[in-house]
Design a protein around this motif. Structure first.
Motif, PDB file in Angstrom:
ATOM      1  N   TYR A  51       0.963  -1.176  -0.046  1.00 19.40           N
ATOM      2  CA  TYR A  51      -0.116  -0.106  -0.002  1.00 19.40           C
ATOM      3  C   TYR A  51       0.961   1.205   0.051  1.00 19.40           C
ATOM      4  O   TYR A  51       0.665   2.069   0.885  1.00 19.40           O
ATOM      5  N   GLY A  52       1.966   0.974  -0.708  1.00 19.68           N
ATOM      6  CA  GLY A  52       2.654   2.412  -1.012  1.00 19.68           C
ATOM      7  C   GLY A  52       3.959   2.489  -0.159  1.00 19.68           C
ATOM      8  O   GLY A  52       4.738   3.595  -0.094  1.00 19.68           O
ATOM      9  N   THR A  53       4.278   1.459   0.619  1.00 17.76           N
ATOM     10  CA  THR A  53       5.422   1.358   1.571  1.00 17.76           C
ATOM     11  C   THR A  53       6.609   0.640   0.720  1.00 17.76           C
ATOM     12  O   THR A  53       6.194  -0.243  -0.227  1.00 17.76           O
ATOM     13  N   PRO A  54       7.892   0.957   1.013  1.00 17.13           N
ATOM     14  CA  PRO A  54       8.860   0.036   0.238  1.00 17.13           C
ATOM     15  C   PRO A  54       8.876  -1.323   0.505  1.00 17.13           C
ATOM     16  O   PRO A  54       8.676  -1.867   1.414  1.00 17.13           O
ATOM     17  N   PRO A  55       8.921  -2.325  -0.661  1.00 18.72           N
ATOM     18  CA  PRO A  55       9.001  -3.636  -0.247  1.00 18.72           C
ATOM     19  C   PRO A  55      10.256  -4.044   0.373  1.00 18.72           C
ATOM     20  O   PRO A  55      11.283  -3.250   0.408  1.00 18.72           O
ATOM     21  N   GLY A  56      10.202  -4.985   1.363  1.00 18.00           N
ATOM     22  CA  GLY A  56      11.293  -5.579   2.198  1.00 18.00           C
ATOM     23  C   GLY A  56      11.398  -4.888   3.243  1.00 18.00           C
ATOM     24  O   GLY A  56      12.673  -5.095   3.905  1.00 18.00           O
ATOM     25  N   GLY A  57      10.551  -4.008   3.755  1.00 14.07           N
ATOM     26  CA  GLY A  57      10.710  -3.447   5.092  1.00 14.07           C
ATOM     27  C   GLY A  57      11.234  -1.977   5.017  1.00 14.07           C
ATOM     28  O   GLY A  57      11.693  -1.768   4.051  1.00 14.07           O
ATOM     29  N   PHE A  58      11.047  -1.198   6.033  1.00 19.70           N
ATOM     30  CA  PHE A  58      11.540   0.228   6.241  1.00 19.70           C
ATOM     31  C   PHE A  58      11.750   0.579   7.389  1.00 19.70           C
ATOM     32  O   PHE A  58      11.266  -0.158   8.587  1.00 19.70           O
ATOM     33  N   VAL A  59      12.606   1.571   7.842  1.00 15.34           N
ATOM     34  CA  VAL A  59      12.586   2.191   8.951  1.00 15.34           C
ATOM     35  C   VAL A  59      11.509   3.332   9.155  1.00 15.34           C
ATOM     36  O   VAL A  59      11.376   4.116   8.310  1.00 15.34           O
ATOM     37  N   LEU A  60      10.485   3.384  10.062  1.00 17.51           N
ATOM     38  CA  LEU A  60       9.605   4.599  10.265  1.00 17.51           C
ATOM     39  C   LEU A  60      10.486   5.204  11.693  1.00 17.51           C
ATOM     40  O   LEU A  60      10.351   4.975  12.755  1.00 17.51           O
ATOM     41  N   ARG A  61      10.768   6.471  11.073  1.00 18.06           N
ATOM     42  CA  ARG A  61      11.572   7.488  12.104  1.00 18.06           C
ATOM     43  C   ARG A  61      10.598   8.443  12.455  1.00 18.06           C
ATOM     44  O   ARG A  61       9.939   9.162  11.584  1.00 18.06           O
ATOM     45  N   TRP A  62       9.923   8.572  13.789  1.00 16.30           N
ATOM     46  CA  TRP A  62       8.857   9.410  14.126  1.00 16.30           C
ATOM     47  C   TRP A  62       9.603  10.241  14.831  1.00 16.30           C
ATOM     48  O   TRP A  62       9.814  10.354  16.113  1.00 16.30           O
ATOM     49  N   ARG A 120       5.171  -1.694  15.990  1.00 12.67           N
ATOM     50  CA  ARG A 120       6.307  -2.541  16.641  1.00 12.67           C
ATOM     51  C   ARG A 120       5.830  -4.374  16.254  1.00 12.67           C
ATOM     52  O   ARG A 120       6.639  -5.213  16.188  1.00 12.67           O
ATOM     53  N   GLU A 121       4.503  -4.419  16.238  1.00  5.73           N
ATOM     54  CA  GLU A 121       4.069  -5.879  15.873  1.00  5.73           C
ATOM     55  C   GLU A 121       4.768  -6.204  14.506  1.00  5.73           C
ATOM     56  O   GLU A 121       4.657  -7.505  14.195  1.00  5.73           O
ATOM     57  N   HIS A 122       5.031  -5.282  13.718  1.00  2.00           N
ATOM     58  CA  HIS A 122       5.579  -5.633  12.225  1.00  2.00           C
ATOM     59  C   HIS A 122       7.072  -5.333  12.432  1.00  2.00           C
ATOM     60  O   HIS A 122       7.625  -5.442  11.169  1.00  2.00           O
ATOM     61  N   GLY A 123       7.603  -5.387  13.489  1.00  2.00           N
ATOM     62  CA  GLY A 123       9.137  -5.060  13.473  1.00  2.00           C
ATOM     63  C   GLY A 123       9.704  -6.283  14.384  1.00  2.00           C
ATOM     64  O   GLY A 123       9.088  -7.118  14.654  1.00  2.00           O
ATOM     65  N   PRO A 124      11.055  -6.272  14.640  1.00  2.00           N
ATOM     66  CA  PRO A 124      11.870  -7.079  15.272  1.00  2.00           C
ATOM     67  C   PRO A 124      10.979  -7.568  16.746  1.00  2.00           C
ATOM     68  O   PRO A 124      10.583  -6.675  17.519  1.00  2.00           O
ATOM     69  N   GLY A 125      10.884  -8.829  16.920  1.00  2.00           N
ATOM     70  CA  GLY A 125      10.180  -9.335  17.969  1.00  2.00           C
ATOM     71  C   GLY A 125       8.711  -9.427  18.188  1.00  2.00           C
ATOM     72  O   GLY A 125       7.809 -10.029  18.942  1.00  2.00           O
ATOM     73  N   GLY A 126       8.025  -8.726  16.976  1.00  2.00           N
ATOM     74  CA  GLY A 126       6.678  -8.776  16.806  1.00  2.00           C
ATOM     75  C   GLY A 126       6.245 -10.037  16.223  1.00  2.00           C
ATOM     76  O   GLY A 126       6.895 -10.694  15.467  1.00  2.00           O
ATOM     77  N   GLY A 127       5.004 -10.266  16.104  1.00  2.00           N
ATOM     78  CA  GLY A 127       3.965 -11.389  15.626  1.00  2.00           C
ATOM     79  C   GLY A 127       4.128 -11.413  14.163  1.00  2.00           C
ATOM     80  O   GLY A 127       4.226 -12.453  13.407  1.00  2.00           O
ATOM     81  N   GLU A 128       4.457 -10.136  13.503  1.00  2.00           N
ATOM     82  CA  GLU A 128       4.432 -10.083  12.114  1.00  2.00           C
ATOM     83  C   GLU A 128       5.883  -9.575  11.766  1.00  2.00           C
ATOM     84  O   GLU A 128       6.061  -8.768  10.734  1.00  2.00           O
ATOM     85  N   ALA A 129       6.803  -9.709  12.363  1.00  2.00           N
ATOM     86  CA  ALA A 129       8.401  -9.130  12.435  1.00  2.00           C
ATOM     87  C   ALA A 129       8.840  -9.305  10.890  1.00  2.00           C
ATOM     88  O   ALA A 129       9.765  -8.627  10.226  1.00  2.00           O
ATOM     89  N   ALA A 130       8.526 -10.608  10.299  1.00  2.00           N
ATOM     90  CA  ALA A 130       8.763 -10.693   8.797  1.00  2.00           C
ATOM     91  C   ALA A 130       8.416  -9.371   7.718  1.00  2.00           C
ATOM     92  O   ALA A 130       9.173  -9.373   6.715  1.00  2.00           O
ATOM     93  N   ASP A 131       7.605  -8.552   8.101  1.00  2.00           N
ATOM     94  CA  ASP A 131       7.287  -7.310   7.508  1.00  2.00           C
ATOM     95  C   ASP A 131       8.601  -6.490   7.510  1.00  2.00           C
ATOM     96  O   ASP A 131       8.637  -5.614   6.604  1.00  2.00           O
ATOM     97  N   GLY A 132       9.372  -6.553   8.283  1.00  2.00           N
ATOM     98  CA  GLY A 132      10.658  -5.692   8.436  1.00  2.00           C
ATOM     99  C   GLY A 132      10.611  -4.126   8.776  1.00  2.00           C
ATOM    100  O   GLY A 132      11.249  -3.446   8.231  1.00  2.00           O
ATOM    101  N   VAL A 133       9.604  -3.916   9.731  1.00  2.00           N
ATOM    102  CA  VAL A 133       9.309  -2.601   9.899  1.00  2.00           C
ATOM    103  C   VAL A 133       9.931  -2.234  11.423  1.00  2.00           C
ATOM    104  O   VAL A 133       9.634  -2.681  12.043  1.00  2.00           O
ATOM    105  N   VAL A 134      10.915  -1.120  11.285  1.00  2.00           N
ATOM    106  CA  VAL A 134      11.491  -0.856  12.639  1.00  2.00           C
ATOM    107  C   VAL A 134      11.182   0.732  12.933  1.00  2.00           C
ATOM    108  O   VAL A 134      11.144   1.583  12.113  1.00  2.00           O
ATOM    109  N   LEU A 135      10.657   0.659  14.095  1.00  2.00           N
ATOM    110  CA  LEU A 135      10.432   1.816  14.478  1.00  2.00           C
ATOM    111  C   LEU A 135      11.294   2.687  15.436  1.00  2.00           C
ATOM    112  O   LEU A 135      11.929   1.873  16.153  1.00  2.00           O
TER     113      LEU A 135
END
Length: 138
Positions: A51-62, A120-135
């Motif tokens: 849905y418009g996010t980079p494939p293979g994960g990304f860093v979400l810097r807030w 965080r559910e979509h990043g390291p240690g989350g249930g959907e960590a394979a999505d590779g989102v780092v907050l």
């Protein structure tokens, strides 16, 4: 899957919004060809990719995340729950109203807390960590 510095970085600037609608606009400007309108289920889909996010994960810097913690605090949480209340199924209405009442009293998880937990559910240690989102909360 790339990690850390190899991931594209998407920057949310907490100084650019004061409510959920503004946060949705801020997130949407980061997405390629998709507009997110503030529904948390849809944000979950966005974080999964496609849905418009980079494939293979990304860093979400807030940036200015502490300001966002206030903007998306109990008052905005109650406001969101009030908007959702008419569509709540009767079987879950009592629990929903209890959650709304808690938010009005300044208690319980906030919208900010929910969004952070969702990301965080979509990043390291989350249930959907394979999505590779780092907050990164900055």
């Amino acid at each position: 899957m790339p990690q850390g510095p190899d991931l594209p970085v998407l920057v949310v600037d907490g100084s650019r919004f004061d409510d959920l609608a503004g946060f949705a606009r801020e997130v949407s400007r980061l997405l390629d060809g998709y507009t997110w309108r503030g529904n948390l289920d849809a944000l979950n889909d966005v974080l999964r990719g496609g849905y418009g996010t980079p494939p293979g994960g990304f860093v979400l810097r807030w940036l200015h995340s502490e300001r966002s913690r206030d903007a998306l605090g109990h008052a905005e949480t109650a406001h969101r729950l009030e908007r959702l209340l008419p569509a709540v199924d009767p079987s879950g209405r009592a629990a929903f109203v209890a959650r709304l009442d808690a938010a009005r009293r300044g208690e319980g998880p906030t919208l900010f807390d929910e969004i952070v937990a969702l990301v965080r559910e979509h990043g390291p240690g989350g249930g959907e960590a394979a999505d590779g989102v780092v907050l990164e909360l900055v």
